[in-house]
Design an enzyme around this catalytic site. Structure first.
Site, PDB file in Angstrom:
ATOM      1  CE  LYS A 169     -41.205 -85.674  19.964  1.00 38.05           C
ATOM      2  NZ  LYS A 169     -40.656 -86.130  18.698  1.00 38.05           N
ATOM      3  CG  ASP A 184     -51.879-104.165  29.302  1.00 41.42           C
ATOM      4  OD1 ASP A 184     -51.077-104.281  30.242  1.00 41.42           O
ATOM      5  OD2 ASP A 184     -51.889-104.916  28.317  1.00 41.42           O
ATOM      6  CB  SER A 193     -31.567 -93.239  21.049  1.00 39.07           C
ATOM      7  OG  SER A 193     -32.785 -93.134  20.313  1.00 39.07           O
ATOM      8  NE  ARG A 194     -36.723 -95.139  27.280  1.00 40.88           N
ATOM      9  CZ  ARG A 194     -36.895 -95.045  28.604  1.00 40.88           C
ATOM     10  NH1 ARG A 194     -35.878 -95.293  29.418  1.00 40.88           N
ATOM     11  NH2 ARG A 194     -38.065 -94.690  29.102  1.00 40.88           N
TER      12      ARG A 194
END
Length: 682
Positions: free
Chosen positions: A395, A307, A381-382
């Site tokens: 943002k 990762d 929504s991110r």
């Protein structure tokens, strides 16, 4: 954090190992090690011959025969001692874990919610599916998942790490381990295992290794050792008629001594100890392996899936630059970005506020006095942001902001697309800032690659191990970070399905794959990987899917796991090489001594110029026993490990352990012969 290491020859462990070594003299225990079983039979046979000689029932030198018999028994005892000492070290580690288990009562709730009526029941009677309440000061009675509440938990009894961790319902931090202590607040927990199946129980069983199964490589090596033993047994058996036909039959005691010195007793006596010590060293690194097979497989791994966040990079992305859109000045962008981040408590959000303060002296505004509405980030929504004074500032990711702008009737500028690509190519993560439908610019979030990680990957590459970075970043960002870190390949925009497919692809090519994971969504890939290191802080599903658990929850530990696995394989191979090559010196010691009277020409082989036939044979038998003791520290600690290519590693081991195995016995047998002669014992 690693546990306190036991001294190699801890006095209490040595005493206990000596007792166990004597207990292991029974035939049932010896039968499990075919090579040492032959030595055990030889010891028994020479003991009977010595008694017969002493009583006059057989002709011969009873004292010499008794000396040979005694040292053969010592050889068996030393092999037993090596195994018992390795097991004793593991059991000592297990006992420290048993101290965590305490007889306690649990509050079993009648309904799965805080405040429900509870019954006080013994913790060892809790079953899978039971719901319990634990509060500050309580010991968590079972492994389980938090279904309500949040608390600070002291896991030092399990992990050795003193810093408390947060456990709460939902997400990847809902898993709790029985035996840990609640420091604050409360938790409602659903038990996920039945009695005797807890993580702590499994840890103790694995560490004690009472039912340790041999690994495939160990079985293959045992078969080789048995084959060599049979060959030497047949060869030795044919020597008696040759000597008898020559008119001077060799005694059975000498033939037994010859057989024991020729068969690979050194590695035969240390093989079990090497396997047990490998698992013990893994625990010393705070990693619990489910079996010796897992430790061994770690040594054969040739693909590492790592990762990005926390393993390759530091994991705390920091705002490094404000890049305004065409027609927007940088201060306007910084002001909007800071407003959108005032309620963002993530490290990234705080870094945006700080960067705006540093660049333009935009002081952090009082959140309460703004009378604004803050919009939190959601997976759907991110985006996050603020609504203030008829201003709607957001943002978020490029795609999310693009959809937001188009939904509000705006147009996403082409120059901002170019700036986003530029940021991504530099290895940073782009966040776009918008006010209403007007795009103000881009924030660059830089993730710092860990110091020295590139050199570690270069070492792994020399060893023939391929490194693959796994990240959720877009391909441009992933490619830039991969190049900076020096990994061989990367998987961008990774999903659980993509990781699983990648593992299967490598395995189809005949490769062994290792990976780490902590979430429930990692479970399928962990179950598929050959070496799967689950984080202790992860979910129960992840821990059950993996074949190792890292108590420190440090993804970088995967590299150390591979090193420990390779060290165990190297130790086994090195000591096997040493064991087989040192037979040559024993051959030059015993063959001339045993057969020179019948075939005087064999005196030419007495290159060590040993004092007498009896001293030569006894010296070889004594050396054969003592070398096991001298190699115990190496078997337990492992050989010195250096990241080299397979061919370079083979050459190095042949020089050190092959040549060493050839020369050391010549020196050792000669020294023992001199001591026996000087002391007048032969």
């Amino acid at each position: 954090m690693s546990r306190k290491q036991l001294a190699l020859f801890e006095p209490t462990l040595v005493v206990q190992a000596l007792k166990e070594a004597v207990k292991k003299l029974n035939p049932q225990a010896q039968w499990r090690n075919p090579v040492m079983f032959i030595v055990w039979i030889g010891s028994l046979l020479t003991t009977c011959i010595s008694i017969a000689m002493a009583s006059g029932a057989m002709p011969g030198n009873a004292l010499f025969s008794a000396a040979i018999s005694g040292w053969l028994w010592v050889t068996v005892l030393f092999a037993n001692f090596a195994e018992a000492l390795a097991e004793g070290r593991s059991k000592a580690q297990a006992n420290s874990l048993k101290g965590v288990k305490k007889t306690a009562f649990a509050r079993k709730l009648r309904e799965p919610k805080y405040g429900a009526a509870a019954d006080k029941v013994p913790a060892d009677q809790l079953r899978k599916g039971d719901i319990v309440l634990v509060e500050a000061g309580d010991i968590i009675p079972c492994d389980g998942e938090v279904i309500e509440g949040g608390a600070s938990v002291d896991e030092s009894a399990i992990t050795g790490e003193s810093a408390p961790v947060i456990r709460e319902s939902g997400g990847d931090f809902a898993s709790v381990t029985g035996g840990t202590r609640i420091l604050s607040d409360w938790l409602v927990i659903e038990c996920s295992v039945n009695p005797g199946e807890t993580f702590l129980d499994r840890m103790i069983a694995m560490v004690e290794g009472a039912q340790r199964r041999k690994t495939p490589n160990e079985i293959a090596l045992t078969i080789l050792l048995i084959a060599l033993t049979i060959v030497f047994l047949l060869a030795t058996a044919t020597l008696w008629p040759f000597s008898a036909w020559g008119g001077n039959a060799v005694s059975v005691t000498v033939l037994v001594a010859l057989l024991v010195c020729l068969i690979p007793t050194t590695i035969g006596g240390l093989l079990s100890a090497i396997g047990v010590a490998g698992m013990s060293r893994m625990l010393g690194a705070n990693v619990i392996a489910t079996s010796g097979r897992a430790v061994e497989a770690a040594g054969d791994v040739d693909v590492l899936l790592l990762d990005k966040t926390g393993t390759i990079t530091l994991g705390n992305r920091q705002a490094s630059e404000f890049i305004p859109a065409q027609g927007v000045d940088e201060k306007t962008l910084a002001d909007a970005a800071q407003l959108a981040s005032l309620a963002d408590e993530t490290p990234e959000g705080r870094s945006i506020v700080i960067l705006a303060k540093q660049r333009f002296n935009l002081r952090e505004r009082d959140v309460q006095s703004l009378h604004a509405t803050f919009v939190p980030f959601t997976a759907q929504s991110r985006m996050s942001g603020i609504n203030i004074d008829n201003r709607m500032i957001r943002k978020g990711s490029v795609d999310a902001i693009r959809r937001h702008v188009e939904a509000n009737g705006g147009h996403f500028p082409a120059d901002v697309d170019q700036k986003v690509d530029q940021v991504a190519r530099q290895g940073a993560t782009p966040l776009v800032v918008v006010e209403g439908s007007r795009v103000l610019g881009v924030i660059a979030l830089k993730d710092i690659v860990k110091g020295g990680i590139k050199e570690r990957f270069a070492q792994l590459r020399k060893m023939g191990i391929k490194t693959v970075m796994i990240t959720g970043d877009n391909r441009l960002t992933a490619a830039a970070i991969a190049a900076e870190a020096g990994v061989d390949d990367f998987l961008a925009e990774a999903t659980p399905e993509a990781k699983l497919a990648l593992i299967r692809q490598y395995q189809a090519e005949g490769r062994l794959v290792a990976m780490t994971g902590d979430g429930t969504n990692d479970a399928p890939a962990l179950a598929q990987a050959d070496i799967a290191v689950a984080m202790n802080s992860g979910t129960q599903a992840a821990k059950e899917a993996g074949n190792m658990v890292d108590l420190d929850s440090n993804p970088t530990k995967l590299i150390e796991v591979v090193h420990i696995g390779k060290q165990m394989l190297m130790t086994r191979g090195s000591l096997t090489t040493f064991s087989i090559t040192n037979d040559v010196a024993k051959y030059f010691a015993i063959i001339p001594a045993a057969f020179a009277a019948t075939y005087p020409q064999l005196n030419a082989l007495n290159i060590m110029r040993l004092h007498s036939p009896d001293s030569a044979i006894l010296s070889a038998v004594i050396f054969n026993a003592l070398i096991i003791v001298f190699l115990i520290p190496l078997a337990l600690k492992g050989v010195s490990y250096k990241p080299l290519t397979a061919s370079a590693m083979l050459r190095r081991n042949l020089w050190i352990y092959g040549l060493g195995g050839l020369l050391v016995p010549f020196i050792g047998i000669k020294v023992i012969d001199l001591l026996l002669t000087v002391c007048g014992l032969v």
